[in-house]
Design an enzyme around this catalytic site. Structure first.
Site, PDB file in Angstrom:
ATOM      1  N   ARG A  95       0.881  -1.173   0.000  1.00  0.00           N
ATOM      2  CA  ARG A  95       0.000   0.000   0.000  1.00  0.00           C
ATOM      3  C   ARG A  95       0.914   1.216   0.000  1.00  0.00           C
ATOM      4  NH1 ARG A  95      -5.321   1.099   3.655  1.00  0.00           N
ATOM      5  NH2 ARG A  95      -6.097  -0.227   1.982  1.00  0.00           N
ATOM      6  N   HIS A 127      -7.311   0.826  -6.296  1.00  0.00           N
ATOM      7  CA  HIS A 127      -7.545  -0.077  -5.153  1.00  0.00           C
ATOM      8  C   HIS A 127      -8.174  -1.375  -5.679  1.00  0.00           C
ATOM      9  CE1 HIS A 127      -7.815  -1.400  -1.161  1.00  0.00           C
ATOM     10  NE2 HIS A 127      -8.752  -0.621  -0.661  1.00  0.00           N
ATOM     11  N   GLN A 130      -9.872  -4.224  -3.371  1.00  0.00           N
ATOM     12  CA  GLN A 130     -11.199  -3.856  -2.906  1.00  0.00           C
ATOM     13  C   GLN A 130     -12.236  -4.094  -4.008  1.00  0.00           C
ATOM     14  OE1 GLN A 130     -12.317  -2.344   0.289  1.00  0.00           O
ATOM     15  NE2 GLN A 130     -14.204  -3.039  -0.661  1.00  0.00           N
ATOM     16  N   ASP A 224     -17.417   6.471  -1.403  1.00  0.00           N
ATOM     17  CA  ASP A 224     -16.128   6.383  -0.696  1.00  0.00           C
ATOM     18  C   ASP A 224     -15.890   7.754  -0.055  1.00  0.00           C
ATOM     19  OD1 ASP A 224     -13.550   5.690   0.159  1.00  0.00           O
ATOM     20  OD2 ASP A 224     -12.632   6.018  -1.806  1.00  0.00           O
ATOM     21  N   CYS A 264     -16.495   1.089   0.594  1.00  0.00           N
ATOM     22  CA  CYS A 264     -15.275   0.324   0.878  1.00  0.00           C
ATOM     23  C   CYS A 264     -14.848   0.475   2.333  1.00  0.00           C
ATOM     24  CB  CYS A 264     -14.164   0.751  -0.066  1.00  0.00           C
ATOM     25  SG  CYS A 264     -13.764   2.502   0.006  1.00  0.00           S
ATOM     26  N   ARG A 292     -13.370  -9.074   1.586  1.00  0.00           N
ATOM     27  CA  ARG A 292     -11.976  -8.701   1.323  1.00  0.00           C
ATOM     28  C   ARG A 292     -11.073  -9.924   1.482  1.00  0.00           C
ATOM     29  NH1 ARG A 292     -10.070  -3.609   1.442  1.00  0.00           N
ATOM     30  NH2 ARG A 292      -8.314  -4.704   0.506  1.00  0.00           N
TER      31      ARG A 292
HETATM   32  N1   CP Z   1     -11.342  -0.507   2.422  1.00  0.00           N
HETATM   33  C1   CP Z   1     -10.072  -0.516   2.857  1.00  0.00           C
HETATM   34  O1   CP Z   1      -9.128  -0.674   2.104  1.00  0.00           O
HETATM   35  O2   CP Z   1      -9.961  -0.325   4.196  1.00  0.00           O
HETATM   36  P1   CP Z   1      -8.590  -0.109   4.983  1.00  0.00           P
HETATM   37  O3   CP Z   1      -8.030   1.212   4.539  1.00  0.00           O
HETATM   38  O4   CP Z   1      -8.977  -0.118   6.432  1.00  0.00           O
HETATM   39  O5   CP Z   1      -7.653  -1.211   4.638  1.00  0.00           O
HETATM   40  N1  NVA Z   2     -10.079   6.516  -1.293  1.00  0.00           N
HETATM   41  C1  NVA Z   2      -9.751   6.038   0.028  1.00  0.00           C
HETATM   42  C2  NVA Z   2      -9.975   4.569   0.112  1.00  0.00           C
HETATM   43  C3  NVA Z   2      -9.796   4.001   1.496  1.00  0.00           C
HETATM   44  C4  NVA Z   2      -9.935   2.512   1.534  1.00  0.00           C
HETATM   45  C5  NVA Z   2      -8.310   6.395   0.352  1.00  0.00           C
HETATM   46  O1  NVA Z   2      -7.452   6.296  -0.534  1.00  0.00           O
HETATM   47  O2  NVA Z   2      -8.039   6.801   1.477  1.00  0.00           O
END
Ligand code: CP
Ligand code: NVA
Length: 308
Positions: A95, A127, A130, A224, A264, A292
């Site tokens: 990430r 993402h 997800q 989101d 999400c 997930r």
């Molecule tokens: N939806 C999602 O990716 O959640 P987190 O940021 O908690 O991993």
């Molecule tokens: N768009 C959000 C998604 C979180 C799972 C972010 O990048 O923070």
């Protein structure tokens, strides 16, 4: 290597294979005796926990690594971090803030003869893990998705991009409503439609600045956060810009009779979604969160499959 930077790295056959592997009994021994690196430059509740458990489901050993520990491009180059981790791990999951790190790491692995694929656990751009979970949830709730309307209301962000591509792979009518300044540019809309056309599954994509218009007859209403991780300094400006884009009961009333609501998560009640919708009968957010893990099993099994 079967890297997964975003959903369009999967052709239709690979897409179906990931979904099939997600729902099949986990191939218990696939990762037996092997490690999976989970490198996080940003916080996570769902992604870290679901991925760790998916690795366990496949018989492997997950190792969580905070970005600051290895310092991508700070303590050493991202390329050297990737090759170091590949000395111990079968898959590199990461990430990251800057999406470009992912192909850089994958290219370094390839150049040096490592066989570890790179899986995107969220970047500023995409993402995909997800979005796989989202389709597992949609198929489970709605059955066939082709020709159904997938409506996303909110920021044209990493989530919207991966979700749109997943919806197009399913042959859905994807509609995205965003306020001015937070929508996909015309060239990205054209690229998404070109992706759909090349798939030949009848998927379409349209943009709007009117949530009511895109909610009409929607099978899925999805939203989101308005302020993604890393954008915290923009929060006040974004709160003002997104006024009127809350997924609330009035919007849900315009959707199809069997419509489901997805998010999400994390959610900000009263901002992108009302408390009553999030907690209401249409909301499948906890099933979605549970999937997930289902989705990660499919992704990791696909990424480590012979000939993948
Ligand atoms: N939806 C999602 O990716 O959640 P987190 O940021 O908690 O991993
Ligand atoms: N768009 C959000 C998604 C979180 C799972 C972010 O990048 O923070």
């Amino acid at each position: 290597m079967p890297d997964l930077f975003d959903i369009d790295d999967l052709d239709p056959a690979a897409w179906e294979r990931v979904l099939r592997l997600a729902l099949d009994d986990p191939p218990q021994k696939r990762l037996a005796g092997q490690g999976v690196a989970l490198l996080f430059e940003k916080p996570s509740a769902r992604t870290r926990n679901s991925t760790e458990m998916a690795v366990v489901d496949l018989g492997g050993h997950p190792v969580y690594i905070q970005g600051s520990e290895v310092g991508l491009d700070v303590r050493e180059t991202a390329e050297d971090v990737a090759r170091t981790l590949a000395c111990y791990h079968r898959v590199l999951c990461a990430r990251v803030f800057d999406h470009r790190l992912l192909p850089r790491m994958a290219a370094a692995l390839s150049r040096s003869g490592f066989e570890a694929p790179v899986v995107n656990l969220l970047s500023d751009t995409a993402h995909p893990c997800q979005a796989v979970a989202d389709v597992v949830t949609m198929r489970e709730a709605l059955g066939r998705l082709d020709g159904r309307v997938l409506t996303y209301v909110g920021d044209a962000n990493n989530m919207a991009r991966s979700l749109a591509k997943a919806g197009l792979l399913e042959g859905m009518e994807v509609r995205i409503a965003s306020p001015a300044g937070y929508a996909f540019p015309a060239e990205e809309l054209a690229a998404l439609q070109a992706f759909a056309d090349q798939l030949g599954r009848g998927g379409t994509v349209q943009l709007s600045d009117d949530p009511s218009q895109v909610a009409k007859d929607a099978a899925v209403l999805y939203t989101d956060v308005w302020t993604s991780m890393g954008q915290e300094a923009e929060r006040a400006r974004r709160l003002a810009a997104f006024e009127g884009f809350t997924v609330d009961d009035d919007l849900v009333d315009q959707a199809a009779d069997d419509a489901i609501v997805l998010h999400c998560l994390p959610a900000h009640r009263g901002e992108e979604i009302s408390d009553s919708v999030l907690e209401g009968p249409r909301s499948l957010v906890w099933r979605q969160a549970a999937h997930r893990r289902t989705a990660m099993r499919g992704i990791l099994a696909w990424a480590t499959e012979d000939g993948a």
